[in-house]
Design a protein around this motif. Structure first.
Motif, PDB file in Angstrom:
ATOM      1  N   LYS A  37       0.393  -0.823   0.520  1.00 28.46           N
ATOM      2  CA  LYS A  37       0.126  -0.063  -0.036  1.00 28.46           C
ATOM      3  C   LYS A  37       0.708   1.280   0.012  1.00 28.46           C
ATOM      4  O   LYS A  37       2.161   1.287   0.575  1.00 28.46           O
ATOM      5  CB  LYS A  37      -1.086  -0.236   1.107  1.00 28.46           C
ATOM      6  CG  LYS A  37      -1.818  -0.962   1.098  1.00 28.46           C
ATOM      7  CD  LYS A  37      -3.321  -0.808   2.476  1.00 28.46           C
ATOM      8  CE  LYS A  37      -4.078  -1.986   2.655  1.00 28.46           C
ATOM      9  NZ  LYS A  37      -4.810  -2.140   3.358  1.00 28.46           N
ATOM     10  N   VAL A  38       0.444   2.666  -0.527  1.00 30.95           N
ATOM     11  CA  VAL A  38       1.324   3.198  -0.366  1.00 30.95           C
ATOM     12  C   VAL A  38       0.195   4.422  -0.504  1.00 30.95           C
ATOM     13  O   VAL A  38      -1.021   4.550  -0.240  1.00 30.95           O
ATOM     14  CB  VAL A  38       0.966   3.839  -2.191  1.00 30.95           C
ATOM     15  CG1 VAL A  38       1.784   5.660  -2.191  1.00 30.95           C
ATOM     16  CG2 VAL A  38       2.343   3.035  -3.278  1.00 30.95           C
ATOM     17  N   HIS A  39       0.878   5.304   1.203  1.00 28.06           N
ATOM     18  CA  HIS A  39       0.263   6.604   1.330  1.00 28.06           C
ATOM     19  C   HIS A  39       0.673   7.735   1.276  1.00 28.06           C
ATOM     20  O   HIS A  39       2.134   7.643   1.494  1.00 28.06           O
ATOM     21  CB  HIS A  39       0.481   5.858   3.255  1.00 28.06           C
ATOM     22  CG  HIS A  39       0.010   4.981   3.182  1.00 28.06           C
ATOM     23  ND1 HIS A  39      -1.414   3.804   3.809  1.00 28.06           N
ATOM     24  CD2 HIS A  39       0.728   3.655   3.363  1.00 28.06           C
ATOM     25  CE1 HIS A  39      -1.189   2.781   4.066  1.00 28.06           C
ATOM     26  NE2 HIS A  39       0.052   2.122   3.972  1.00 28.06           N
ATOM     27  N   ILE A  52       5.563  10.315   1.390  1.00 33.24           N
ATOM     28  CA  ILE A  52       5.028   9.380   1.000  1.00 33.24           C
ATOM     29  C   ILE A  52       5.494   8.321   1.564  1.00 33.24           C
ATOM     30  O   ILE A  52       7.103   8.395   1.734  1.00 33.24           O
ATOM     31  CB  ILE A  52       5.473   9.121  -0.482  1.00 33.24           C
ATOM     32  CG1 ILE A  52       4.166   8.226  -1.222  1.00 33.24           C
ATOM     33  CG2 ILE A  52       6.636   9.058  -1.034  1.00 33.24           C
ATOM     34  CD1 ILE A  52       4.480   8.183  -2.550  1.00 33.24           C
ATOM     35  N   THR A  53       5.194   7.004   2.055  1.00 35.01           N
ATOM     36  CA  THR A  53       5.363   5.445   1.886  1.00 35.01           C
ATOM     37  C   THR A  53       4.670   4.408   1.980  1.00 35.01           C
ATOM     38  O   THR A  53       3.975   4.759   1.670  1.00 35.01           O
ATOM     39  CB  THR A  53       5.518   5.602   3.861  1.00 35.01           C
ATOM     40  OG1 THR A  53       6.657   4.906   4.437  1.00 35.01           O
ATOM     41  CG2 THR A  53       4.192   6.001   4.253  1.00 35.01           C
ATOM     42  N   LEU A  54       5.862   3.641   1.885  1.00 33.88           N
ATOM     43  CA  LEU A  54       4.510   2.294   1.717  1.00 33.88           C
ATOM     44  C   LEU A  54       4.563   1.074   2.544  1.00 33.88           C
ATOM     45  O   LEU A  54       6.157   1.283   3.054  1.00 33.88           O
ATOM     46  CB  LEU A  54       5.719   1.736   0.001  1.00 33.88           C
ATOM     47  CG  LEU A  54       5.628   0.493  -0.962  1.00 33.88           C
ATOM     48  CD1 LEU A  54       4.690   1.052  -1.281  1.00 33.88           C
ATOM     49  CD2 LEU A  54       6.719   0.030  -0.653  1.00 33.88           C
ATOM     50  N   THR A  55       3.594   0.846   2.437  1.00 34.71           N
ATOM     51  CA  THR A  55       3.965  -1.160   3.639  1.00 34.71           C
ATOM     52  C   THR A  55       3.266  -1.844   2.766  1.00 34.71           C
ATOM     53  O   THR A  55       2.328  -1.672   2.062  1.00 34.71           O
ATOM     54  CB  THR A  55       2.598  -0.255   4.938  1.00 34.71           C
ATOM     55  OG1 THR A  55       1.773   0.514   4.388  1.00 34.71           O
ATOM     56  CG2 THR A  55       2.820   0.847   5.163  1.00 34.71           C
ATOM     57  N   SER A  56       2.639  -2.808   4.392  1.00 40.11           N
ATOM     58  CA  SER A  56       2.405  -4.493   3.798  1.00 40.11           C
ATOM     59  C   SER A  56       0.707  -3.756   3.878  1.00 40.11           C
ATOM     60  O   SER A  56       0.427  -2.891   3.936  1.00 40.11           O
ATOM     61  CB  SER A  56       2.682  -4.915   4.856  1.00 40.11           C
ATOM     62  OG  SER A  56       2.284  -4.041   6.118  1.00 40.11           O
ATOM     63  N   SER A  57       0.057  -4.560   3.120  1.00 38.67           N
ATOM     64  CA  SER A  57      -0.598  -4.524   2.708  1.00 38.67           C
ATOM     65  C   SER A  57      -2.162  -4.704   4.207  1.00 38.67           C
ATOM     66  O   SER A  57      -3.601  -3.909   3.423  1.00 38.67           O
ATOM     67  CB  SER A  57      -1.661  -6.129   1.849  1.00 38.67           C
ATOM     68  OG  SER A  57      -1.646  -7.121   2.672  1.00 38.67           O
ATOM     69  N   ASP A  58      -1.487  -5.152   5.082  1.00 42.28           N
ATOM     70  CA  ASP A  58      -2.508  -4.615   5.851  1.00 42.28           C
ATOM     71  C   ASP A  58      -2.362  -3.569   7.043  1.00 42.28           C
ATOM     72  O   ASP A  58      -3.241  -3.693   8.180  1.00 42.28           O
ATOM     73  CB  ASP A  58      -2.273  -6.004   7.228  1.00 42.28           C
ATOM     74  CG  ASP A  58      -0.725  -6.312   7.560  1.00 42.28           C
ATOM     75  OD1 ASP A  58       0.017  -5.851   7.611  1.00 42.28           O
ATOM     76  OD2 ASP A  58      -0.473  -6.312   8.789  1.00 42.28           O
ATOM     77  N   ASP A  60      -3.985  -0.013   7.444  1.00 39.54           N
ATOM     78  CA  ASP A  60      -4.887   0.972   7.425  1.00 39.54           C
ATOM     79  C   ASP A  60      -4.124   2.468   7.003  1.00 39.54           C
ATOM     80  O   ASP A  60      -2.976   2.412   7.174  1.00 39.54           O
ATOM     81  CB  ASP A  60      -5.852   0.823   8.025  1.00 39.54           C
ATOM     82  CG  ASP A  60      -5.606   0.987   9.373  1.00 39.54           C
ATOM     83  OD1 ASP A  60      -4.535   1.423   9.755  1.00 39.54           O
ATOM     84  OD2 ASP A  60      -6.357   2.017   9.901  1.00 39.54           O
ATOM     85  N   GLY A  61      -4.306   2.843   6.153  1.00 39.58           N
ATOM     86  CA  GLY A  61      -4.566   4.490   5.984  1.00 39.58           C
ATOM     87  C   GLY A  61      -4.863   5.217   6.652  1.00 39.58           C
ATOM     88  O   GLY A  61      -3.383   5.941   7.194  1.00 39.58           O
ATOM     89  N   ALA A  62      -5.477   5.256   8.151  1.00 42.20           N
ATOM     90  CA  ALA A  62      -5.964   6.195   9.150  1.00 42.20           C
ATOM     91  C   ALA A  62      -4.202   6.217  10.748  1.00 42.20           C
ATOM     92  O   ALA A  62      -4.232   6.878  11.168  1.00 42.20           O
ATOM     93  CB  ALA A  62      -6.774   5.531  10.321  1.00 42.20           C
ATOM     94  N   ALA A  63      -3.429   4.324   9.969  1.00 41.46           N
ATOM     95  CA  ALA A  63      -2.372   4.306  11.125  1.00 41.46           C
ATOM     96  C   ALA A  63      -0.739   5.249  10.591  1.00 41.46           C
ATOM     97  O   ALA A  63      -0.028   5.346  11.012  1.00 41.46           O
ATOM     98  CB  ALA A  63      -2.589   3.302  11.604  1.00 41.46           C
ATOM     99  N   MET A  64      -1.040   5.698   9.028  1.00 41.67           N
ATOM    100  CA  MET A  64      -0.211   6.372   8.709  1.00 41.67           C
ATOM    101  C   MET A  64      -0.118   7.721   8.483  1.00 41.67           C
ATOM    102  O   MET A  64       0.560   8.840   8.115  1.00 41.67           O
ATOM    103  CB  MET A  64       0.286   5.259   7.760  1.00 41.67           C
ATOM    104  CG  MET A  64       0.463   4.158   7.171  1.00 41.67           C
ATOM    105  SD  MET A  64       1.615   3.861   8.296  1.00 41.67           S
ATOM    106  CE  MET A  64       3.260   4.968   7.830  1.00 41.67           C
ATOM    107  N   LEU A  65      -1.070   8.056   9.342  1.00 41.32           N
ATOM    108  CA  LEU A  65      -1.751   9.392   9.053  1.00 41.32           C
ATOM    109  C   LEU A  65      -0.864   9.931   9.625  1.00 41.32           C
ATOM    110  O   LEU A  65       0.693  11.423   9.674  1.00 41.32           O
ATOM    111  CB  LEU A  65      -3.841  10.088   9.267  1.00 41.32           C
ATOM    112  CG  LEU A  65      -3.340  11.697   9.498  1.00 41.32           C
ATOM    113  CD1 LEU A  65      -4.846  11.991   8.704  1.00 41.32           C
ATOM    114  CD2 LEU A  65      -2.808  12.063  10.628  1.00 41.32           C
TER     115      LEU A  65
END
Length: 202
Positions: A37-39, A52-58, A60-65
């Motif tokens: 996932k790209v945030h 911008i950052t990249l995470t595993s698919s599990d 969620d976007g709210a956690a990366m805000l």
């Protein structure tokens, strides 16, 4: 100044575990792949990727805000995000940072209450009440929510220009790869973007 936080793009990267059995039965063995996932934090006024950052698919976007906003050195006045960010932890963080949140509440949203069971004086409660009065479409127009579409366009450009697949093997290198792509995208934007002009009806 307007800023948008978006999570709208998935990249295909190499998978770390074995493929699912049902997939093997249906399609046979294939190259091991998994989704990333790209945030992204995007300035709709300048068409620049701010973080911008990249995470595993599990994840969620709210956690990366919070990590995204902390990576931005410029002042942030407003955050426009989709309904997936309609979470208390998101509003609490933005309120602490004195950032206005423009987030559409969920379809079944109710007012948040305090310990005395009274409605909180809160941006989200105000949005819920205004949507009940105006309707969702008119509320979005009133607060400028549709400006978020420019951030979606930024995600689309990232996907179309550089493709959907990642070349790096490990997550840490994939994160560097995505940041480099975002830097190139910013350079392209600074060189110039097409201008849309509405033609009068004939």
């Amino acid at each position: 100044m307007w800023w948008s936080i978006v999570r709208a793009l998935r990249y295909m990267g190499r998978e770390t575990g074995p493929p699912a059995r049902w997939k093997v039965r249906q399609h046979g063995f294939s190259k091991r792949r998994s989704w990333r996932k790209v945030h992204m934090a995007y300035n709709e006024a300048t068409n620049q990727v701010l973080a911008i950052t990249l995470t595993s698919s599990d994840i969620d976007g709210a956690a990366m805000l919070e990590p995204l906003l902390e990576a931005i050195t410029l002042p942030v006045n407003k955050v426009v995000a989709d309904g997936a960010y309609d979470q208390k932890k998101v509003y609490d963080y933005l309120q602490q940072q004195q950032i206005q949140a423009i987030i559409p509440p969920r379809a079944n949203a109710i007012l948040w209450l305090d310990q005395d069971r009274q409605p909180l004086v809160h941006d989200r409660n105000q949005a819920v009440l205004k949507i009940k009065t105006l309707g969702l479409a008119d509320w979005k127009r009133a607060v400028g929510y549709h400006r978020r579409s420019k951030a979606e366009t930024g995600m689309y450009r990232l996907k179309v220009i550089f493709g959907e697949r990642l070349r790096s093997r490990t997550l840490s290198r994939q994160q560097v790869e995505v940041r480099l792509k975002a830097d190139c995208l910013n350079r392209f934007s600074r060189l110039g973007l097409p201008m849309a002009v509405k033609k009068p009806p004939t």
